[in-house]
Design a protein around this motif. Structure first.
Motif, PDB file in Angstrom:
ATOM      1  N   LYS A 188     -21.798 -11.154  43.365  1.00 21.41           N
ATOM      2  CA  LYS A 188     -20.400 -10.803  42.985  1.00 21.41           C
ATOM      3  C   LYS A 188     -19.942  -9.730  42.329  1.00 21.41           C
ATOM      4  O   LYS A 188     -20.652  -9.607  41.434  1.00 21.41           O
ATOM      5  CB  LYS A 188     -19.911 -12.219  42.444  1.00 21.41           C
ATOM      6  CG  LYS A 188     -19.855 -13.460  43.303  1.00 21.41           C
ATOM      7  CD  LYS A 188     -19.102 -14.799  42.835  1.00 21.41           C
ATOM      8  CE  LYS A 188     -19.029 -15.841  43.991  1.00 21.41           C
ATOM      9  NZ  LYS A 188     -18.174 -16.847  43.363  1.00 21.41           N
ATOM     10  N   THR A 189     -19.089  -9.243  42.596  1.00 22.01           N
ATOM     11  CA  THR A 189     -18.680  -7.630  42.059  1.00 22.01           C
ATOM     12  C   THR A 189     -17.222  -8.016  41.370  1.00 22.01           C
ATOM     13  O   THR A 189     -16.300  -8.768  41.877  1.00 22.01           O
ATOM     14  CB  THR A 189     -18.459  -6.749  43.158  1.00 22.01           C
ATOM     15  OG1 THR A 189     -17.744  -7.046  44.196  1.00 22.01           O
ATOM     16  CG2 THR A 189     -19.852  -6.466  43.633  1.00 22.01           C
ATOM     17  N   ILE A 190     -17.102  -7.188  40.134  1.00 24.33           N
ATOM     18  CA  ILE A 190     -15.568  -7.243  39.607  1.00 24.33           C
ATOM     19  C   ILE A 190     -15.341  -5.870  39.269  1.00 24.33           C
ATOM     20  O   ILE A 190     -16.311  -4.945  39.037  1.00 24.33           O
ATOM     21  CB  ILE A 190     -15.543  -7.769  38.342  1.00 24.33           C
ATOM     22  CG1 ILE A 190     -14.291  -7.853  37.806  1.00 24.33           C
ATOM     23  CG2 ILE A 190     -16.593  -7.329  37.222  1.00 24.33           C
ATOM     24  CD1 ILE A 190     -14.117  -9.119  36.567  1.00 24.33           C
ATOM     25  N   LEU A 191     -14.361  -5.355  39.823  1.00 24.56           N
ATOM     26  CA  LEU A 191     -13.537  -3.902  39.293  1.00 24.56           C
ATOM     27  C   LEU A 191     -12.881  -4.116  38.067  1.00 24.56           C
ATOM     28  O   LEU A 191     -11.693  -4.598  38.444  1.00 24.56           O
ATOM     29  CB  LEU A 191     -12.963  -3.258  40.668  1.00 24.56           C
ATOM     30  CG  LEU A 191     -12.214  -1.906  40.295  1.00 24.56           C
ATOM     31  CD1 LEU A 191     -13.441  -1.093  40.158  1.00 24.56           C
ATOM     32  CD2 LEU A 191     -11.293  -1.638  41.712  1.00 24.56           C
ATOM     33  N   ILE A 192     -13.123  -3.223  37.168  1.00 27.77           N
ATOM     34  CA  ILE A 192     -12.349  -3.235  36.095  1.00 27.77           C
ATOM     35  C   ILE A 192     -11.548  -1.944  35.869  1.00 27.77           C
ATOM     36  O   ILE A 192     -12.215  -0.872  35.722  1.00 27.77           O
ATOM     37  CB  ILE A 192     -13.295  -3.368  34.717  1.00 27.77           C
ATOM     38  CG1 ILE A 192     -13.925  -5.004  34.780  1.00 27.77           C
ATOM     39  CG2 ILE A 192     -12.365  -3.506  33.484  1.00 27.77           C
ATOM     40  CD1 ILE A 192     -14.777  -5.108  33.721  1.00 27.77           C
TER      41      ILE A 192
ATOM     42  N   LEU B  68     -22.060 -10.678  36.985  1.00 29.40           N
ATOM     43  CA  LEU B  68     -21.380  -9.886  37.891  1.00 29.40           C
ATOM     44  C   LEU B  68     -22.005  -8.589  37.955  1.00 29.40           C
ATOM     45  O   LEU B  68     -22.251  -8.047  36.969  1.00 29.40           O
ATOM     46  CB  LEU B  68     -19.914  -9.990  37.733  1.00 29.40           C
ATOM     47  CG  LEU B  68     -19.222 -11.325  37.521  1.00 29.40           C
ATOM     48  CD1 LEU B  68     -17.775 -11.161  36.869  1.00 29.40           C
ATOM     49  CD2 LEU B  68     -18.813 -11.807  39.129  1.00 29.40           C
ATOM     50  N   THR B  69     -21.756  -7.849  39.029  1.00 34.09           N
ATOM     51  CA  THR B  69     -22.114  -6.585  39.282  1.00 34.09           C
ATOM     52  C   THR B  69     -20.672  -5.832  38.983  1.00 34.09           C
ATOM     53  O   THR B  69     -19.545  -5.890  39.439  1.00 34.09           O
ATOM     54  CB  THR B  69     -22.202  -6.054  40.695  1.00 34.09           C
ATOM     55  OG1 THR B  69     -23.540  -6.714  41.179  1.00 34.09           O
ATOM     56  CG2 THR B  69     -22.270  -4.537  40.935  1.00 34.09           C
ATOM     57  N   VAL B  70     -20.686  -4.938  37.950  1.00 38.91           N
ATOM     58  CA  VAL B  70     -19.561  -4.469  37.235  1.00 38.91           C
ATOM     59  C   VAL B  70     -19.238  -3.024  37.378  1.00 38.91           C
ATOM     60  O   VAL B  70     -20.132  -2.161  37.341  1.00 38.91           O
ATOM     61  CB  VAL B  70     -19.632  -4.600  35.488  1.00 38.91           C
ATOM     62  CG1 VAL B  70     -18.109  -4.069  34.893  1.00 38.91           C
ATOM     63  CG2 VAL B  70     -19.912  -5.943  35.151  1.00 38.91           C
ATOM     64  N   ILE B  71     -18.120  -2.711  38.073  1.00 41.22           N
ATOM     65  CA  ILE B  71     -17.759  -1.303  38.588  1.00 41.22           C
ATOM     66  C   ILE B  71     -16.611  -1.091  37.779  1.00 41.22           C
ATOM     67  O   ILE B  71     -15.421  -1.747  37.859  1.00 41.22           O
ATOM     68  CB  ILE B  71     -17.343  -1.264  39.786  1.00 41.22           C
ATOM     69  CG1 ILE B  71     -18.455  -1.671  40.862  1.00 41.22           C
ATOM     70  CG2 ILE B  71     -16.972   0.083  40.451  1.00 41.22           C
ATOM     71  CD1 ILE B  71     -18.140  -2.215  42.159  1.00 41.22           C
ATOM     72  N   GLY B  72     -16.493  -0.075  36.623  1.00 36.56           N
ATOM     73  CA  GLY B  72     -15.575   0.293  35.804  1.00 36.56           C
ATOM     74  C   GLY B  72     -14.836   1.533  36.379  1.00 36.56           C
ATOM     75  O   GLY B  72     -15.313   2.291  36.928  1.00 36.56           O
ATOM     76  N   THR B  73     -13.261   1.735  36.024  1.00 39.72           N
ATOM     77  CA  THR B  73     -13.109   2.938  36.303  1.00 39.72           C
ATOM     78  C   THR B  73     -13.068   3.567  34.917  1.00 39.72           C
ATOM     79  O   THR B  73     -12.606   3.445  33.950  1.00 39.72           O
ATOM     80  CB  THR B  73     -11.421   2.779  37.010  1.00 39.72           C
ATOM     81  OG1 THR B  73     -10.742   2.472  35.883  1.00 39.72           O
ATOM     82  CG2 THR B  73     -11.384   1.733  38.041  1.00 39.72           C
TER      83      THR B  73
END
Length: 340
Positions: A154-158, A178-183
């Protein structure tokens, strides 16, 4: 009743104005009921501080703000059962009560916790508001479990991963498996986000979809928006997974087209950290429990404080500088003002 030092204002002014924050002397409060009286040793400044200071009607009485603090309990009310005089604590306070920019502050024991033992007061003061916001958003609003096995793949975009809330949200989301993708858009913010738990970063000034696809993702399961909700709404709708969930903490004056989420059966929900204290909800103790759990993780070296700059001495001049830094939009992590 003796006097205490405080920092506050009568007029809601830009931080560049001389009287935007002023040094005051006010009566020292007394603890009754479920309140504890805390001698404040350090505070941190959040965007909510700057918004409350800058907007509103003139105040007939001095207004003292401040929504993060760490200090020592010096009095307890007659209904207090969780703390004693001498306990070192940290908390985020309540938006409808006098704030932490004062020598002493009254706080309801149900939203207070003992501070992490391995942190200084300054390091602890950087955490409560952002930690509660991130933790509540992930668990209470997005219904994410800290059972890492349940979050495999599962992924989350922050959106806004290097700011105050983003700095703790990346750590907590990583801890949840979670797989964390940050901006992040600058080399220093990219490095900070990755150091605090982001597996990948994308630039929030560019389209989300091609950047996510370049990482191998067509959609993300969760989005936590910490920056410009209206600006990013269409992009978030585009990349949220079917039956996914979006949570934002950033208010908007524009109408959001929630019907755009209908075909995906996707959720949009707000997180406002002060809801429990503002409405005296039956589950106010949840904030005590969250801060207690986070303190245990920090003492076990599983989470880190996010303070990046500390100014010494809680006075109007230093708080004005802290507000200026936060309002610049360039800060990474948290700005703290602490007693020497």
């Amino acid at each position: 009743m003796t006097q205490m030092k405080a920092v506050g204002f009568h007029q809601h002014l830009p931080i560049t104005e001389e009287n935007s924050l002023i040094d005051l002397e006010l009566p020292r409060p007394e603890a009754t009921g479920h309140d504890v009286l805390v001698e404040v040793k350090a505070v941190s400044v959040n965007p909510v501080d700057t918004k409350v200071r800058a907007h509103g009607q003139d105040e007939t009485e001095p207004k003292v703000i401040g929504y993060d603090a760490a200090g020592i309990i010096v009095e307890v009310g007659n209904d207090v059962g969780r703390f004693e005089v001498g306990d070192e604590v940290y908390y985020a306070g309540a938006i409808n009560r006098p704030g932490s920019n004062s020598t002493f502050q009254l706080v309801d024991e149900r939203i207070v916790a003992k501070k992490p033992e391995r942190l200084t007061f300054a390091e602890a003061a950087a955490l409560p508001l952002t930690t509660l916001t991130a933790y509540e958003a992930l668990t209470d609003r997005l219904h994410i479990s800290f059972d890492a096995k349940s979050n495999l793949d599962k992924t989350i975009l922050i959106v806004g991963a290097a700011g105050g809330v983003g700095s703790i949200a990346t750590q907590l989301a990583n801890k949840a498996g979670l797989t964390v993708i940050g901006t992040a858009s600058r080399s220093e913010t990219i490095d900070w986000a990755k150091a605090h738990g982001a597996h990948h970063t994308i630039n929030h000034h560019e389209d989300f979809r091609p950047q996510l696809e370049a990482l191998g993702y067509s959609y993300v399961d969760y989005i936590f928006c910490l920056n410009a909700t209206d600006q990013h709404f269409e992009a978030m709708v585009d990349v949220i997974a079917p039956q996914g969930s979006i949570c934002s903490i950033v208010e908007t004056d524009k109408l959001l087209d929630l019907s755009a989420l209908q075909q995906k059966s996707a959720n949009f929900v707000w997180e406002f950290m002060f809801t429990r204290s503002l409405f005296q909800t039956p589950d106010m103790m949840r904030q005590h429990d969250i801060l207690t759990q986070v303190a245990a993780w920090i003492d076990a070296e599983e989470l880190e404080t996010t303070v990046t700059k500390t100014l010494t001495d809680i006075n109007a001049a230093n708080l004005k500088e802290a507000h200026r830094l936060v309002e610049s939009g360039k800060t990474i992590g948290k700005v703290v003002v602490a007693e020497a």
